[in-house]
Write an enzyme that holds these catalytic residues in place. Structure first.
Site, PDB file in Angstrom:
ATOM      1  CB  SER A  24      -0.940  -0.008   1.210  1.00 17.27           C
ATOM      2  OG  SER A  24      -0.243  -0.265   2.403  1.00 17.27           O
ATOM      3  CD  GLU A  26       1.137   7.648   5.169  1.00 13.63           C
ATOM      4  OE1 GLU A  26       0.944   6.551   5.735  1.00 13.63           O
ATOM      5  OE2 GLU A  26       1.610   8.643   5.753  1.00 13.63           O
ATOM      6  CG  HIS A  86      -3.938   8.961   6.834  1.00 10.77           C
ATOM      7  ND1 HIS A  86      -2.685   8.842   7.395  1.00 10.77           N
ATOM      8  CD2 HIS A  86      -3.964   8.092   5.793  1.00 10.77           C
ATOM      9  CE1 HIS A  86      -1.983   7.938   6.718  1.00 10.77           C
ATOM     10  NE2 HIS A  86      -2.736   7.475   5.733  1.00 10.77           N
ATOM     11  NE  ARG A 116      -2.934  12.444  20.257  1.00 12.17           N
ATOM     12  CZ  ARG A 116      -1.911  12.606  21.066  1.00 12.17           C
ATOM     13  NH1 ARG A 116      -2.038  12.351  22.356  1.00 12.17           N
ATOM     14  NH2 ARG A 116      -0.745  13.008  20.603  1.00 12.17           N
ATOM     15  CG  ASP A 118       1.786  15.043  16.189  1.00 12.44           C
ATOM     16  OD1 ASP A 118       1.854  14.009  16.897  1.00 12.44           O
ATOM     17  OD2 ASP A 118       2.447  15.213  15.158  1.00 12.44           O
ATOM     18  CB  ALA A 130      -6.126   6.652  17.816  1.00  9.64           C
ATOM     19  CE1 TYR A 150       3.462   6.762  16.273  1.00  8.54           C
ATOM     20  CE2 TYR A 150       1.665   5.614  17.406  1.00  8.54           C
ATOM     21  CZ  TYR A 150       2.112   6.630  16.577  1.00  8.54           C
ATOM     22  OH  TYR A 150       1.199   7.511  16.043  1.00  8.54           O
ATOM     23  CG  ASP A 163       2.850   3.575  22.629  1.00 12.30           C
ATOM     24  OD1 ASP A 163       1.826   4.278  22.709  1.00 12.30           O
ATOM     25  OD2 ASP A 163       3.675   3.672  21.709  1.00 12.30           O
ATOM     26  CG  ASN A 166      -3.094   3.777  22.806  1.00  9.43           C
ATOM     27  OD1 ASN A 166      -4.310   3.942  22.947  1.00  9.43           O
ATOM     28  ND2 ASN A 166      -2.399   4.399  21.865  1.00  9.43           N
ATOM     29  CD  GLN A 181       6.570   7.229  12.779  1.00 13.78           C
ATOM     30  OE1 GLN A 181       6.576   7.243  11.538  1.00 13.78           O
ATOM     31  NE2 GLN A 181       5.994   8.164  13.504  1.00 13.78           N
ATOM     32  CG  PHE A 221       9.724  13.016   9.824  1.00 16.49           C
ATOM     33  CD1 PHE A 221       8.824  14.045  10.045  1.00 16.49           C
ATOM     34  CD2 PHE A 221       9.232  11.753   9.537  1.00 16.49           C
ATOM     35  CE1 PHE A 221       7.464  13.817   9.998  1.00 16.49           C
ATOM     36  CE2 PHE A 221       7.873  11.509   9.496  1.00 16.49           C
ATOM     37  CZ  PHE A 221       6.990  12.539   9.726  1.00 16.49           C
ATOM     38  NE  ARG A 278       9.982  12.613  -6.108  1.00 19.88           N
ATOM     39  CZ  ARG A 278      10.348  13.662  -6.835  1.00 19.88           C
ATOM     40  NH1 ARG A 278      10.120  14.882  -6.404  1.00 19.88           N
ATOM     41  NH2 ARG A 278      10.931  13.490  -7.995  1.00 19.88           N
TER      42      ARG A 278
HETATM   43  C1  LIG Z   1       0.938   5.181   9.914  1.00 22.23           C
HETATM   44  C2  LIG Z   1       0.808   6.581  10.495  1.00 22.23           C
HETATM   45  C3  LIG Z   1       0.054   7.525   9.824  1.00 22.23           C
HETATM   46  C4  LIG Z   1      -0.101   8.813  10.336  1.00 22.23           C
HETATM   47  N1  LIG Z   1      -0.853   9.717   9.634  1.00 22.23           N
HETATM   48  C5  LIG Z   1      -1.054  10.961  10.144  1.00 22.23           C
HETATM   49  C6  LIG Z   1      -1.878  11.917   9.471  1.00 22.23           C
HETATM   50  O1  LIG Z   1      -2.416  11.654   8.386  1.00 22.23           O
HETATM   51  N2  LIG Z   1      -2.055  13.129  10.051  1.00 22.23           N
HETATM   52  C7  LIG Z   1      -1.489  13.453  11.247  1.00 22.23           C
HETATM   53  O2  LIG Z   1      -1.707  14.561  11.711  1.00 22.23           O
HETATM   54  N3  LIG Z   1      -0.694  12.586  11.918  1.00 22.23           N
HETATM   55  C8  LIG Z   1      -0.465  11.357  11.394  1.00 22.23           C
HETATM   56  N4  LIG Z   1       0.320  10.442  12.079  1.00 22.23           N
HETATM   57  C9  LIG Z   1       0.958  10.862  13.344  1.00 22.23           C
HETATM   58  C10 LIG Z   1       0.015  10.688  14.566  1.00 22.23           C
HETATM   59  O3  LIG Z   1      -1.120  11.499  14.431  1.00 22.23           O
HETATM   60  C11 LIG Z   1       0.804  11.091  15.821  1.00 22.23           C
HETATM   61  O4  LIG Z   1       1.825  10.164  16.068  1.00 22.23           O
HETATM   62  C12 LIG Z   1      -0.050  11.343  17.069  1.00 22.23           C
HETATM   63  O5  LIG Z   1       0.769  11.997  18.030  1.00 22.23           O
HETATM   64  C13 LIG Z   1      -0.597  10.074  17.707  1.00 22.23           C
HETATM   65  O6  LIG Z   1      -1.614   9.539  16.984  1.00 22.23           O
HETATM   66  P1  LIG Z   1      -2.181   8.063  17.351  1.00 22.23           P
HETATM   67  O7  LIG Z   1      -3.313   7.834  16.456  1.00 22.23           O
HETATM   68  O8  LIG Z   1      -1.098   7.088  17.408  1.00 22.23           O
HETATM   69  O9  LIG Z   1      -2.715   8.375  18.846  1.00 22.23           O
HETATM   70  P2  LIG Z   1      -3.170   7.451  20.042  1.00 22.23           P
HETATM   71  O10 LIG Z   1      -3.205   6.018  19.691  1.00 22.23           O
HETATM   72  O11 LIG Z   1      -4.413   8.063  20.595  1.00 22.23           O
HETATM   73  O12 LIG Z   1      -1.966   7.648  21.080  1.00 22.23           O
HETATM   74  C14 LIG Z   1      -1.407   8.929  21.340  1.00 22.23           C
HETATM   75  C15 LIG Z   1      -0.655   8.916  22.668  1.00 22.23           C
HETATM   76  O13 LIG Z   1      -1.585   8.923  23.740  1.00 22.23           O
HETATM   77  C16 LIG Z   1      -1.367   7.810  24.591  1.00 22.23           C
HETATM   78  N5  LIG Z   1      -2.706   7.423  25.055  1.00 22.23           N
HETATM   79  C17 LIG Z   1      -3.646   6.721  24.382  1.00 22.23           C
HETATM   80  N6  LIG Z   1      -4.773   6.594  25.133  1.00 22.23           N
HETATM   81  C18 LIG Z   1      -4.535   7.278  26.284  1.00 22.23           C
HETATM   82  C19 LIG Z   1      -5.311   7.552  27.436  1.00 22.23           C
HETATM   83  N7  LIG Z   1      -6.572   7.115  27.562  1.00 22.23           N
HETATM   84  N8  LIG Z   1      -4.745   8.290  28.422  1.00 22.23           N
HETATM   85  C20 LIG Z   1      -3.484   8.763  28.315  1.00 22.23           C
HETATM   86  N9  LIG Z   1      -2.690   8.538  27.222  1.00 22.23           N
HETATM   87  C21 LIG Z   1      -3.215   7.810  26.225  1.00 22.23           C
HETATM   88  C22 LIG Z   1      -0.655   6.767  23.724  1.00 22.23           C
HETATM   89  O14 LIG Z   1       0.122   5.849  24.465  1.00 22.23           O
HETATM   90  C23 LIG Z   1       0.222   7.666  22.870  1.00 22.23           C
HETATM   91  O15 LIG Z   1       1.378   8.064  23.557  1.00 22.23           O
HETATM   92  C24 LIG Z   1       0.530   9.163  11.570  1.00 22.23           C
HETATM   93  C25 LIG Z   1       1.310   8.208  12.233  1.00 22.23           C
HETATM   94  C26 LIG Z   1       1.466   6.927  11.713  1.00 22.23           C
HETATM   95  C27 LIG Z   1       2.334   5.920  12.423  1.00 22.23           C
END
Ligand SMILES: Cc1cc2nc3c(=O)[nH]c(=O)nc-3n(C[C@H](O)[C@H](O)[C@H](O)COP(=O)(O)OP(=O)(O)OC[C@H]3O[C@@H](n4cnc5c(N)ncnc54)[C@H](O)[C@@H]3O)c2cc1C
Length: 293
Positions: A24, A26, A86, A116, A118, A130, A150, A163, A166, A181, A221, A278
């Site tokens: 796939s 991205e 996404h 979720r 950042d 998320a 991650y 993590d 989660n 990641q 990054f 690319r």
């Molecule tokens: C494959 C991939 C694609 C991505 N695509 C995008 C994109 O399109 N746009 C973008 O903006 N970003 C993107 N990201 C980055 C991502 O949004 C960030 O890494 C973000 O900080 C975390 O998102 P997550 O969905 O992993 O969050 P989550 O799974 O919600 O986790 C975030 C953090 O919160 C912690 N956590 C979870 N639940 C709880 C809780 N109940 N209480 C306290 N802490 C908790 C987790 O351990 C983790 O440290 C992508 C990352 C990856 C790996």
């Protein structure tokens, strides 16, 4: 004793026997007409490989969700490849998210990468993670949901076990696949996959492969994503900042090819490529994997 050369021969031989590899790709929404041209050229080049899907990122907090929608819809309508948006929940209300999900479902989108996003500067807590978004999407319609994982721990997580739990919550909420990641220590991915299995996490764990073309961007990054860049990778790119693209592309392709060879040997059947819009390196690596449409 098996010599190193025999080991490489065996690895290459095993590549020629690979079957049923899924890939796939991205992409991110382009910000200028020139970037737009590059994106669509890449989509056209990679679509004939018949990837499982092409996903399109959405920059959380960028306020530019429409551009992700537009690219997703065009991929969906023009290529015959499943297009996957996404979706982040950090910057939208539940009502907005439900409406977006309904719109996607009505246009034929069946998979979403649920994230979720950042946290904006200065914000430490969020109403939704998320896992909550996965549950919301499954409540709207029976989407296939991918989530992020991650292998080297999310930067905010207090420890790796937290993590991992989660990730399990995301699986329990209904996700079917986790895209990792990017990483360079292949053993880190393999250990992570083992730990996820031991924790009873029922998800396909798909390695995110980043073919490196710009070393300086990578370093930046990797810094904020908590990805370890091994010394050997530093040494390979050292002194090439001013060199032409060819050398760097060759190195980047070689590094990613070695990585996928080992992963394929370890039973990985689906690879997700961070194309950065690319096509060259991803195309070459897919060809080597036998993913040719
Ligand atoms: C494959 C991939 C694609 C991505 N695509 C995008 C994109 O399109 N746009 C973008 O903006 N970003 C993107 N990201 C980055 C991502 O949004 C960030 O890494 C973000 O900080 C975390 O998102 P997550 O969905 O992993 O969050 P989550 O799974 O919600 O986790 C975030 C953090 O919160 C912690 N956590 C979870 N639940 C709880 C809780 N109940 N209480 C306290 N802490 C908790 C987790 O351990 C983790 O440290 C992508 C990352 C990856 C790996």
């Amino acid at each position: 004793m098996v010599s190193f050369a025999q080991g490489i021969d065996a690895l290459n031989q095993s590549m020629s026997e690979l079957r049923d590899i899924d890939v796939s790709f991205e992409f991110f929404p382009p910000k200028s007409p020139k970037m737009e041209e590059t994106l669509w050229k890449s989509v056209e080049r990679l679509a004939p490989l018949k990837p499982a899907y092409m996903s399109v990122t959405y920059g959380a907090n960028s306020g530019e969700r429409d551009r992700t929608h537009d690219v997703v819809k065009r991929i969906h309508q023009q290529t015959g490849v499943a297009a996957v948006p996404h979706l982040t929940c950090v910057d939208a209300s539940k009502e907005e998210l439900r409406q977006i999900a309904k719109d996607y479902w009505d246009t034929g989108i069946r998979r979403i990468v649920a994230l979720r996003g950042d946290l904006p500067n200065g914000v430490e807590k969020t109403e939704m993670y998320a896992s909550d978004l996965v549950a919301l999407l499954k409540d709207v319609a029976d989407f296939d949901v991918s989530v992020a994982a991650y292998p080297e721990k999310h930067p905010e997580a207090p420890n790796a076990q937290f993590d991992l739990l989660n990730l399990r919550r995301k699986a329990e909420a209904g996700a079917s696949e986790a895209i990792t990641q990017f990483f360079f220590d292949t053993s880190v991915f393999l250990r992570f996959r083992d730990r996820a299995a031991a924790a009873g996490i029922d998800l396909d764990i798909v390695p995110g492969i980043l073919p490196v073309t710009n070393y300086q961007t990578l370093i930046k990054f990797a810094g904020f994503t908590n990805v370890h860049v091994p010394g050997w990778l530093h040494r390979q790119f050292e002194g090439l900042d001013e060199d032409d693209h060819t050398t760097r592309n060759l190195l980047g392709a070689n590094i990613a090819m070695e990585q996928v060879k080992v992963l394929a040997q370890e039973g990985v059947k689906h690879f997700h490529f961070y194309t950065l819009n690319r096509s060259e390196l991803s195309y070459a690596i897919c060809h080597m994997l036998g993913a040719r449409g």
